[in-house]
Design a protein around this motif. Structure first.
Motif, PDB file in Angstrom:
ATOM      1  N   CYS A 224      28.830  85.725  30.881  1.00  0.00           N
ATOM      2  CA  CYS A 224      27.864  86.426  31.725  1.00  0.00           C
ATOM      3  C   CYS A 224      27.697  85.698  33.057  1.00  0.00           C
ATOM      4  O   CYS A 224      27.266  84.544  33.085  1.00  0.00           O
ATOM      5  N   ASN A 225      28.074  86.365  34.155  1.00  0.00           N
ATOM      6  CA  ASN A 225      27.929  85.789  35.484  1.00  0.00           C
ATOM      7  C   ASN A 225      27.937  86.923  36.503  1.00  0.00           C
ATOM      8  O   ASN A 225      28.376  88.033  36.200  1.00  0.00           O
TER       9      ASN A 225
ATOM     10  N   ALA B 279      16.658  85.620  34.880  1.00  0.00           N
ATOM     11  CA  ALA B 279      17.523  85.445  33.714  1.00  0.00           C
ATOM     12  C   ALA B 279      16.952  86.061  32.448  1.00  0.00           C
ATOM     13  O   ALA B 279      17.716  86.410  31.534  1.00  0.00           O
ATOM     14  N   LEU B 280      15.637  86.205  32.363  1.00  0.00           N
ATOM     15  CA  LEU B 280      15.027  86.677  31.107  1.00  0.00           C
ATOM     16  C   LEU B 280      15.552  88.037  30.654  1.00  0.00           C
ATOM     17  O   LEU B 280      15.833  88.209  29.453  1.00  0.00           O
ATOM     18  N   PRO B 281      15.708  89.042  31.516  1.00  0.00           N
ATOM     19  CA  PRO B 281      16.260  90.316  31.027  1.00  0.00           C
ATOM     20  C   PRO B 281      17.674  90.172  30.462  1.00  0.00           C
ATOM     21  O   PRO B 281      18.025  90.842  29.478  1.00  0.00           O
ATOM     22  N   ARG B 282      18.473  89.310  31.067  1.00  0.00           N
ATOM     23  CA  ARG B 282      19.821  89.077  30.535  1.00  0.00           C
ATOM     24  C   ARG B 282      19.749  88.389  29.178  1.00  0.00           C
ATOM     25  O   ARG B 282      20.477  88.748  28.240  1.00  0.00           O
TER      26      ARG B 282
ATOM     27  N   LEU C   4      24.135  82.234  32.876  1.00  0.00           N
ATOM     28  CA  LEU C   4      23.035  83.194  32.805  1.00  0.00           C
ATOM     29  C   LEU C   4      22.014  83.021  33.926  1.00  0.00           C
ATOM     30  O   LEU C   4      21.319  83.973  34.282  1.00  0.00           O
ATOM     31  N   VAL C   5      21.890  81.813  34.468  1.00  0.00           N
ATOM     32  CA  VAL C   5      20.854  81.520  35.463  1.00  0.00           C
ATOM     33  C   VAL C   5      21.470  81.515  36.860  1.00  0.00           C
ATOM     34  O   VAL C   5      22.322  80.678  37.170  1.00  0.00           O
ATOM     35  N   PHE C   6      21.044  82.449  37.705  1.00  0.00           N
ATOM     36  CA  PHE C   6      21.562  82.537  39.072  1.00  0.00           C
ATOM     37  C   PHE C   6      20.635  83.406  39.909  1.00  0.00           C
ATOM     38  O   PHE C   6      19.809  84.146  39.385  1.00  0.00           O
ATOM     39  N   GLY C   7      20.796  83.323  41.225  1.00  0.00           N
ATOM     40  CA  GLY C   7      20.044  84.181  42.129  1.00  0.00           C
ATOM     41  C   GLY C   7      20.909  85.327  42.625  1.00  0.00           C
ATOM     42  O   GLY C   7      22.131  85.218  42.731  1.00  0.00           O
ATOM     43  N   GLY C   8      20.276  86.451  42.942  1.00  0.00           N
ATOM     44  CA  GLY C   8      20.970  87.579  43.545  1.00  0.00           C
ATOM     45  C   GLY C   8      21.939  88.280  42.615  1.00  0.00           C
ATOM     46  O   GLY C   8      21.888  88.144  41.387  1.00  0.00           O
ATOM     47  N   ASN C   9      22.836  89.074  43.207  1.00  0.00           N
ATOM     48  CA  ASN C   9      23.907  89.722  42.444  1.00  0.00           C
ATOM     49  C   ASN C   9      25.084  89.955  43.396  1.00  0.00           C
ATOM     50  O   ASN C   9      24.981  89.708  44.599  1.00  0.00           O
ATOM     51  N   ARG C  10      26.201  90.418  42.864  1.00  0.00           N
ATOM     52  CA  ARG C  10      27.397  90.585  43.691  1.00  0.00           C
ATOM     53  C   ARG C  10      27.962  92.006  43.556  1.00  0.00           C
ATOM     54  O   ARG C  10      29.176  92.204  43.494  1.00  0.00           O
TER      55      ARG C  10
END
Length: 404
Positions: A319-320, A124-127, A76-82
């Motif tokens: 979730c990733n 991460a909070l919205p997820r 759940l915790v990460f930077g950016g998106n793909r």
């Protein structure tokens, strides 16, 4: 003197998912009583003391109550998106091709390294809120997008901070053995040395991980390298989990079982020997239909083998940002049924009892039984199958965490 409780939920139908009751452990005209955040009674109203008192009584008007949902595998915790890689896959590129070209996990590593703890929490909070909004009361969060000591610990600290920011139980897994960072120049053995000798001991000293995970795959780490990670985890007293047999059968399920892993996850290519080993070890099979769907896999996990060997099966979102940007455990249940042909009961136990088992916390949560945390999901449904059958519809009436 009449027994006193903090709160009572009555006029409910309970899906207790207890193992000592058939099916979903359904109790009609059910009642749950809580004291000090834990379930003090969960059963038929006729078995409850008639003179019992409570600070608050909630009439559920015939609604269904299940245990609060457990998402036992997330990043759940990460930077950016793909999103760009998603476009490439639509044009025909495979997950492995993107990873070998410098995309995949390593691209998220760069964005995560550039993010502060506050930025990681905010992202991460919205997820997390999406999962909580569907009745999730417990979830696991992995690191694995730092691939250096400082960022891995920042990810895990951010994961723990989410548990302070929201009424939810967070379990953390150290996934340093997720990919090889660019600075390792492809030297996987040297990087695994770093994971075992520096990163994992630092994480353990800080008390930031509840378990250790690894990714055993051709594009990740070999069986020998994974075993080194697991031996180091065992020396530190940490239980293990494994991303196993997702893209090929390298014997990951059997290796995980050999280390008494809490779970082996993905498992699309697991064979009979792997399933049998998991059964002997009590290792839970965590099925991740979101990733199967999103990267357009065609080989399904061997559900019939798991049934034949009585392997416990859990379901999770995974979730990733790269292979399962999914924040709906309800949709994961529908996918588990439609794509993997799980039954309604397997889906519901998979996101409650078996999800808790996969995290090693079944003694604390995952079923409606006295002594466990009073984590509940109360649903506006006529029958439990609705939770699996519907797509894009959330029938949650209310969510209870620790009796509140």
């Amino acid at each position: 003197m009449a027994e006193r409780f903090d709160r009572i939920w009555l006029n409910a139908r309970l899906a207790t998912v207890r193992e000592d009751l058939p099916g979903l452990g359904v109790i009609e005209d059910g009642l749950i009583a809580a004291r000090d955040g834990r379930i003090a009674f969960a059963g038929s109203r006729s078995d409850f003391p008639s003179d019992a008192d409570a600070t608050e009584r909630i009439d559920c008007a015939g609604r269904w109550i299940t245990p609060g949902l457990v998402d036992c595998h997330t990043h759940l915790v990460f930077g950016g998106n793909r999103a760009h890689e998603f476009e490439l896959r639509l044009q025909g590129a495979s997950y492995e091709e993107i990873a070998r070209a410098g995309g995949g996990i390593v691209s998220t590593v760069a964005a995560t390294r550039a993010s502060s703890e506050a930025e990681l929490v905010a992202g991460a909070l919205p997820r997390l809120d999406a999962l909580i909004g569907e009745g999730v009361t417990t979830l696991e969060i992995k690191s694995g997008y730092g691939l250096d000591t400082e960022t891995e610990m920042r990810q895990l600290t951010a994961a723990r901070a989410l548990g302070d920011a929201r009424p939810v139980a967070i379990k953390t897994s150290f996934l340093g053995a997720h990919a090889t960072p660019p600075e390792a120049d492809g030297d996987k053995d040297r990087y695994i040395d770093l994971v075992c000798r520096e990163m994992m001991p630092a994480v353990a000293r800080a008390g930031l991980a509840d378990a250790v995970d690894a990714f055993m795959e051709g594009i990740a780490f070999s069986g020998d390298q994974t075993a080194r990670v697991f031996r180091a985890a065992r020396a530190l007293g940490l239980p293990v989990k494994l991303h196993a047999d997702q893209l090929s059968n390298l014997g990951g399920a059997a290796l995980a079982a050999g280390f008494s892993a809490l779970s082996a996850d993905h498992l699309e290519h697991t064979d009979d020997a792997g399933a049998a080993a998991m059964a002997r070890a009590g290792t839970v099979a965590v099925l991740l239909p979101g990733a199967f769907y999103f990267i357009r896999e065609t080989t399904k996990p061997p559900v019939e083998l798991f049934r034949a060997h009585s392997v416990s099966m859990a379901l999770a979102t995974d979730c990733n940002p790269g292979s399962s940007p999914l924040t709906s455990l309800l949709l994961a249940m529908n996918m588990g049924a439609t794509l993997f042909r799980l039954t309604v009961a397997e889906c519901l136990t998979g996101v409650t009892r078996e999800g808790a088992r996969a995290l090693g916390i079944l003694g604390e949560t995952g079923t409606l039984q006295a002594g466990k945390w009073c984590d509940l999901a109360i649903w506006d449904i006529e029958r439990p199958a609705e939770l699996v059958y519907r797509i894009g519809f959330n029938p949650l009436h209310s969510r209870v965490w620790r009796g509140q």
